[in-house]
Design an enzyme around this catalytic site. Structure first.
Site, PDB file in Angstrom:
ATOM      1  N   ASP A   1       0.861  -1.187   0.000  1.00 43.12           N
ATOM      2  CA  ASP A   1       0.000   0.000   0.000  1.00 43.12           C
ATOM      3  C   ASP A   1       0.895   1.234   0.000  1.00 43.12           C
ATOM      4  O   ASP A   1       2.121   1.124   0.161  1.00 43.12           O
ATOM      5  CB  ASP A   1      -1.001  -0.011   1.174  1.00 43.12           C
ATOM      6  CG  ASP A   1      -2.331   0.680   0.802  1.00 43.12           C
ATOM      7  OD1 ASP A   1      -2.301   1.749   0.159  1.00 43.12           O
ATOM      8  OD2 ASP A   1      -3.403   0.135   1.147  1.00 43.12           O
TER       9      ASP A   1
ATOM     10  N   ARG B   1     -16.421   2.812  -5.610  1.00 44.13           N
ATOM     11  CA  ARG B   1     -17.498   3.798  -5.767  1.00 44.13           C
ATOM     12  C   ARG B   1     -18.346   3.912  -4.504  1.00 44.13           C
ATOM     13  O   ARG B   1     -18.328   3.031  -3.641  1.00 44.13           O
ATOM     14  CB  ARG B   1     -18.363   3.510  -6.982  1.00 44.13           C
ATOM     15  CG  ARG B   1     -18.810   2.122  -7.148  1.00 44.13           C
ATOM     16  CD  ARG B   1     -19.509   1.972  -8.475  1.00 44.13           C
ATOM     17  NE  ARG B   1     -19.926   0.587  -8.615  1.00 44.13           N
ATOM     18  CZ  ARG B   1     -21.032   0.208  -9.192  1.00 44.13           C
ATOM     19  NH1 ARG B   1     -21.862   1.091  -9.694  1.00 44.13           N
ATOM     20  NH2 ARG B   1     -21.335  -1.064  -9.270  1.00 44.13           N
TER      21      ARG B   1
ATOM     22  N   ILE C   1      -8.123  -5.380 -10.866  1.00 47.94           N
ATOM     23  CA  ILE C   1      -9.478  -5.363 -10.291  1.00 47.94           C
ATOM     24  C   ILE C   1     -10.030  -3.930 -10.252  1.00 47.94           C
ATOM     25  O   ILE C   1     -11.237  -3.706 -10.286  1.00 47.94           O
ATOM     26  CB  ILE C   1      -9.444  -5.975  -8.871  1.00 47.94           C
ATOM     27  CG1 ILE C   1      -8.961  -7.429  -8.948  1.00 47.94           C
ATOM     28  CG2 ILE C   1     -10.804  -5.896  -8.206  1.00 47.94           C
ATOM     29  CD1 ILE C   1      -9.140  -8.224  -7.693  1.00 47.94           C
ATOM     30  N   SER C   2      -9.135  -2.947 -10.194  1.00 48.85           N
ATOM     31  CA  SER C   2      -9.546  -1.545 -10.041  1.00 48.85           C
ATOM     32  C   SER C   2     -10.526  -1.117 -11.134  1.00 48.85           C
ATOM     33  O   SER C   2     -10.394  -1.521 -12.285  1.00 48.85           O
ATOM     34  CB  SER C   2      -8.308  -0.641 -10.105  1.00 48.85           C
ATOM     35  OG  SER C   2      -7.249  -1.180  -9.343  1.00 48.85           O
ATOM     36  N   ASN C   3     -11.445  -0.262 -10.757  1.00 44.52           N
ATOM     37  CA  ASN C   3     -12.452   0.244 -11.689  1.00 44.52           C
ATOM     38  C   ASN C   3     -12.130   1.644 -12.192  1.00 44.52           C
ATOM     39  O   ASN C   3     -11.421   2.376 -11.499  1.00 44.52           O
ATOM     40  CB  ASN C   3     -13.823   0.284 -10.981  1.00 44.52           C
ATOM     41  CG  ASN C   3     -14.518  -1.057 -11.046  1.00 44.52           C
ATOM     42  OD1 ASN C   3     -14.529  -1.712 -12.073  1.00 44.52           O
ATOM     43  ND2 ASN C   3     -15.106  -1.464  -9.914  1.00 44.52           N
TER      44      ASN C   3
ATOM     45  N   HIS D   1     -17.517  -4.429 -17.747  1.00 43.69           N
ATOM     46  CA  HIS D   1     -17.962  -4.522 -16.352  1.00 43.69           C
ATOM     47  C   HIS D   1     -18.750  -3.251 -16.010  1.00 43.69           C
ATOM     48  O   HIS D   1     -18.331  -2.434 -15.201  1.00 43.69           O
ATOM     49  CB  HIS D   1     -16.725  -4.661 -15.460  1.00 43.69           C
ATOM     50  CG  HIS D   1     -17.027  -4.917 -14.019  1.00 43.69           C
ATOM     51  ND1 HIS D   1     -17.908  -5.871 -13.586  1.00 43.69           N
ATOM     52  CD2 HIS D   1     -16.521  -4.337 -12.894  1.00 43.69           C
ATOM     53  CE1 HIS D   1     -17.943  -5.859 -12.268  1.00 43.69           C
ATOM     54  NE2 HIS D   1     -17.113  -4.931 -11.822  1.00 43.69           N
TER      55      HIS D   1
ATOM     56  N   ARG E   1     -22.543 -13.893  -9.655  1.00 39.12           N
ATOM     57  CA  ARG E   1     -23.794 -13.236  -9.219  1.00 39.12           C
ATOM     58  C   ARG E   1     -24.972 -13.763 -10.032  1.00 39.12           C
ATOM     59  O   ARG E   1     -26.023 -14.119  -9.479  1.00 39.12           O
ATOM     60  CB  ARG E   1     -23.662 -11.712  -9.409  1.00 39.12           C
ATOM     61  CG  ARG E   1     -22.728 -11.088  -8.385  1.00 39.12           C
ATOM     62  CD  ARG E   1     -22.473  -9.613  -8.640  1.00 39.12           C
ATOM     63  NE  ARG E   1     -21.693  -9.067  -7.525  1.00 39.12           N
ATOM     64  CZ  ARG E   1     -20.902  -8.006  -7.608  1.00 39.12           C
ATOM     65  NH1 ARG E   1     -20.775  -7.352  -8.746  1.00 39.12           N
ATOM     66  NH2 ARG E   1     -20.245  -7.577  -6.549  1.00 39.12           N
TER      67      ARG E   1
ATOM     68  N   ASN F   1      -8.720   7.167 -10.413  1.00 38.86           N
ATOM     69  CA  ASN F   1      -7.970   5.907 -10.465  1.00 38.86           C
ATOM     70  C   ASN F   1      -6.957   5.825 -11.606  1.00 38.86           C
ATOM     71  O   ASN F   1      -6.044   5.006 -11.552  1.00 38.86           O
ATOM     72  CB  ASN F   1      -8.941   4.721 -10.527  1.00 38.86           C
ATOM     73  CG  ASN F   1      -9.621   4.498  -9.175  1.00 38.86           C
ATOM     74  OD1 ASN F   1      -9.217   5.108  -8.178  1.00 38.86           O
ATOM     75  ND2 ASN F   1     -10.633   3.658  -9.126  1.00 38.86           N
TER      76      ASN F   1
ATOM     77  N   ARG G   1     -19.165   3.120 -12.105  1.00 36.73           N
ATOM     78  CA  ARG G   1     -17.734   2.764 -12.111  1.00 36.73           C
ATOM     79  C   ARG G   1     -16.950   3.781 -12.929  1.00 36.73           C
ATOM     80  O   ARG G   1     -15.823   4.124 -12.599  1.00 36.73           O
ATOM     81  CB  ARG G   1     -17.549   1.360 -12.675  1.00 36.73           C
ATOM     82  CG  ARG G   1     -18.164   0.270 -11.812  1.00 36.73           C
ATOM     83  CD  ARG G   1     -17.999  -1.095 -12.445  1.00 36.73           C
ATOM     84  NE  ARG G   1     -18.591  -2.161 -11.644  1.00 36.73           N
ATOM     85  CZ  ARG G   1     -19.854  -2.586 -11.790  1.00 36.73           C
ATOM     86  NH1 ARG G   1     -20.655  -2.026 -12.672  1.00 36.73           N
ATOM     87  NH2 ARG G   1     -20.312  -3.567 -11.029  1.00 36.73           N
TER      88      ARG G   1
HETATM   89  N1  LIG Z   1     -13.518  -5.623 -10.807  1.00 40.89           N
HETATM   90  C1  LIG Z   1     -14.394  -5.841  -9.830  1.00 40.89           C
HETATM   91  O1  LIG Z   1     -15.279  -6.687  -9.967  1.00 40.89           O
HETATM   92  C2  LIG Z   1     -14.299  -5.079  -8.544  1.00 40.89           C
HETATM   93  C3  LIG Z   1     -14.904  -5.532  -7.369  1.00 40.89           C
HETATM   94  C4  LIG Z   1     -14.715  -4.824  -6.177  1.00 40.89           C
HETATM   95  C5  LIG Z   1     -13.933  -3.651  -6.194  1.00 40.89           C
HETATM   96  N2  LIG Z   1     -13.407  -3.217  -7.363  1.00 40.89           N
HETATM   97  C6  LIG Z   1     -12.570  -1.998  -7.431  1.00 40.89           C
HETATM   98  O2  LIG Z   1     -11.342  -2.263  -6.760  1.00 40.89           O
HETATM   99  C7  LIG Z   1     -10.790  -1.021  -6.286  1.00 40.89           C
HETATM  100  C8  LIG Z   1     -10.427  -1.169  -4.813  1.00 40.89           C
HETATM  101  O3  LIG Z   1     -11.601  -1.334  -4.037  1.00 40.89           O
HETATM  102  P1  LIG Z   1     -11.469  -1.554  -2.445  1.00 40.89           P
HETATM  103  O4  LIG Z   1     -12.840  -1.736  -1.924  1.00 40.89           O
HETATM  104  O5  LIG Z   1     -10.414  -2.574  -2.151  1.00 40.89           O
HETATM  105  O6  LIG Z   1     -10.916  -0.091  -2.032  1.00 40.89           O
HETATM  106  P2  LIG Z   1     -10.096   0.301  -0.712  1.00 40.89           P
HETATM  107  O7  LIG Z   1     -10.265   1.796  -0.576  1.00 40.89           O
HETATM  108  O8  LIG Z   1     -10.454  -0.577   0.425  1.00 40.89           O
HETATM  109  O9  LIG Z   1      -8.589  -0.028  -1.102  1.00 40.89           O
HETATM  110  C9  LIG Z   1      -7.913   0.635  -2.114  1.00 40.89           C
HETATM  111  C10 LIG Z   1      -6.470   0.800  -1.678  1.00 40.89           C
HETATM  112  O10 LIG Z   1      -5.704   1.341  -2.773  1.00 40.89           O
HETATM  113  C11 LIG Z   1      -4.642   2.021  -2.165  1.00 40.89           C
HETATM  114  N3  LIG Z   1      -3.900   2.879  -3.099  1.00 40.89           N
HETATM  115  C12 LIG Z   1      -4.146   4.176  -3.430  1.00 40.89           C
HETATM  116  N4  LIG Z   1      -3.198   4.608  -4.294  1.00 40.89           N
HETATM  117  C13 LIG Z   1      -2.364   3.579  -4.516  1.00 40.89           C
HETATM  118  C14 LIG Z   1      -1.187   3.412  -5.308  1.00 40.89           C
HETATM  119  N5  LIG Z   1      -0.699   4.398  -6.075  1.00 40.89           N
HETATM  120  N6  LIG Z   1      -0.566   2.200  -5.270  1.00 40.89           N
HETATM  121  C15 LIG Z   1      -1.048   1.193  -4.527  1.00 40.89           C
HETATM  122  N7  LIG Z   1      -2.151   1.293  -3.741  1.00 40.89           N
HETATM  123  C16 LIG Z   1      -2.801   2.467  -3.757  1.00 40.89           C
HETATM  124  C17 LIG Z   1      -5.332   2.794  -1.043  1.00 40.89           C
HETATM  125  O11 LIG Z   1      -4.404   3.296  -0.093  1.00 40.89           O
HETATM  126  C18 LIG Z   1      -6.276   1.736  -0.490  1.00 40.89           C
HETATM  127  O12 LIG Z   1      -5.708   1.012   0.599  1.00 40.89           O
HETATM  128  C19 LIG Z   1     -11.865   0.037  -6.564  1.00 40.89           C
HETATM  129  O13 LIG Z   1     -11.549   0.744  -7.754  1.00 40.89           O
HETATM  130  C20 LIG Z   1     -13.138  -0.784  -6.743  1.00 40.89           C
HETATM  131  O14 LIG Z   1     -14.098  -0.128  -7.538  1.00 40.89           O
HETATM  132  C21 LIG Z   1     -13.559  -3.907  -8.522  1.00 40.89           C
END
Ligand SMILES: NC(=O)c1ccc[n+]([C@@H]2O[C@H](COP(=O)([O-])OP(=O)(O)OC[C@H]3O[C@@H](n4cnc5c(N)ncnc54)[C@H](O)[C@@H]3O)[C@@H](O)[C@H]2O)c1
Length: 295
Positions: free
Chosen positions: A18, A69, A105-107, A162, A138, A82, A75
């Site tokens: 992190d 979100r 995974i990030s959106n 997605h 789902r 992001n 998203r």
């Molecule tokens: N693809 C999918 O199906 C799916 C499902 C769930 C969540 N997501 C996405 O995943 C992402 C994370 O969700 P979450 O609930 O874990 O969020 P979260 O806020 O719990 O965790 C995100 C983490 O990213 C860290 N971060 C920020 N900048 C960074 C960097 N430059 N390098 C490394 N880490 C960094 C933050 O400090 C934080 O700990 C979101 O964009 C969410 O929309 C996608």
């Protein structure tokens, strides 16, 4: 949550990376997870860090960096926040883990995985987006509950981007080879498709943030398929180079994941209606990718 599931699956040693402001949180979480292993019986070493050098030579990277979100957001609303985060992650991944299989995974998912590939320049086989496994899970759950059968016997896939116009594929949906239409009427199926498309939003509205458990298990299923050369056929956001008629775009399609990464994109015959839905979904993804390309 992805880290807990990786650890419990004993996929190998796990580093939780992190940003420096969250380093102690990552270290604390790592310690908690290792202690959890001592209770439930897994031996993976888990450590937290804010230094990419610790990740050098990783076999798999699961990228969850970025904000989730909030209720009312789509998203695609996350792209401005992001995008710099995924670029930072991609630049470091390129430097420290050039041979890793990366699961983004990030959106907004399909655009973020596109940008990861563009920045790293990695092979299309070595980077994939996680969405289809979760969206299909789902869809399968809702179908199983409505049909009154075990979720274990439902075979169904969700393709496309997605987003809210993702494409649940009814033509290939069965309960252990018996077409789903034998169990559910058209109106029930339409309602399930609608709920699936809004499946992420349903959880965001309840919790105020994104889902954890099912996304983590989905990413780990993909990592296991790669590490164990399992040749699993899973719906994933893969780089298309002409398949399904699309080029230079990541969208959800059936893929075989094995030891070489994305070993094959499988072209499933679709009905005209499904093709039209896929076209609409791909156009939505393309519009976000266009924003990314201009930023
Ligand atoms: N693809 C999918 O199906 C799916 C499902 C769930 C969540 N997501 C996405 O995943 C992402 C994370 O969700 P979450 O609930 O874990 O969020 P979260 O806020 O719990 O965790 C995100 C983490 O990213 C860290 N971060 C920020 N900048 C960074 C960097 N430059 N390098 C490394 N880490 C960094 C933050 O400090 C934080 O700990 C979101 O964009 C969410 O929309 C996608």
């Amino acid at each position: 949550m992805a880290r807990a599931t990786c650890a419990a699956g004993e996929l190998g040693d796990v580093w939780l990376y992190d940003i420096p402001q969250k380093e102690n949180f990552a270290k604390g979480k790592a310690l908690d997870l290792e202690q959890n292993g001592s209770v439930i019986g897994y031996d993976a070493h888990i450590r937290g860090t804010a230094s990419w050098a610790d990740l050098e030579g990783a076999d798999v990277i699961v990228v969850t960096a970025g904000i989730p979100r909030k209720p009312g957001q789509s998203r695609d609303d996350l792209v401005a926040t992001n995008l710099p985060i995924i670029r930072d992650v991609a630049n470091n991944a390129k430097k420290y883990c050039p041979n890793a299989f990366t699961i983004v995974i990030s959106n907004p998912l399909d655009a973020m995985v596109y940008e990861f590939k563009r920045v790293t320049g990695c092979a299309k086989e070595k980077v994939v987006g996680m969405a289809g496994v979760l969206d299909s899970a789902r869809f399968q759950l809702f179908l199983a509950r409505e049909a009154g059968v075990s979720v274990k016997d439902v075979r169904a896939m969700v393709l496309g981007g997605h987003g809210d116009d993702m494409v649940p594929i009814l033509s290939a949906c069965t309960i252990n080879a018996v077409p789903i239409q034998n169990f559910l009427a058209k109106d029930k199926l339409s309602a399930i498709i609608e709920r699936t498309r809004k499946g992420g939003g349903e959880i965001v509205n309840l919790m105020g943030t994104s889902a954890y458990y099912a996304p983590a298990s989905s990413a780990v299923a993909m990592a296991k398929a790669y590490l164990g050369d399992q040749k699993r056929l899973l719906a994933c956001a893969a780089y298309l180079d002409g398949e399904y008629g699309y080029k230079d775009l990541f969208i959800g399609v059936p893929c075989v994941i094995g030891g070489k990464g994305i070993e094959k994109v499988v072209e499933l015959p679709l009905t005209d209606e499904e093709k039209a839905m896929l076209k609409k979904s791909a156009a939505s993804v393309q519009s976000v990718v266009d924003v990314v390309k201009k930023s």
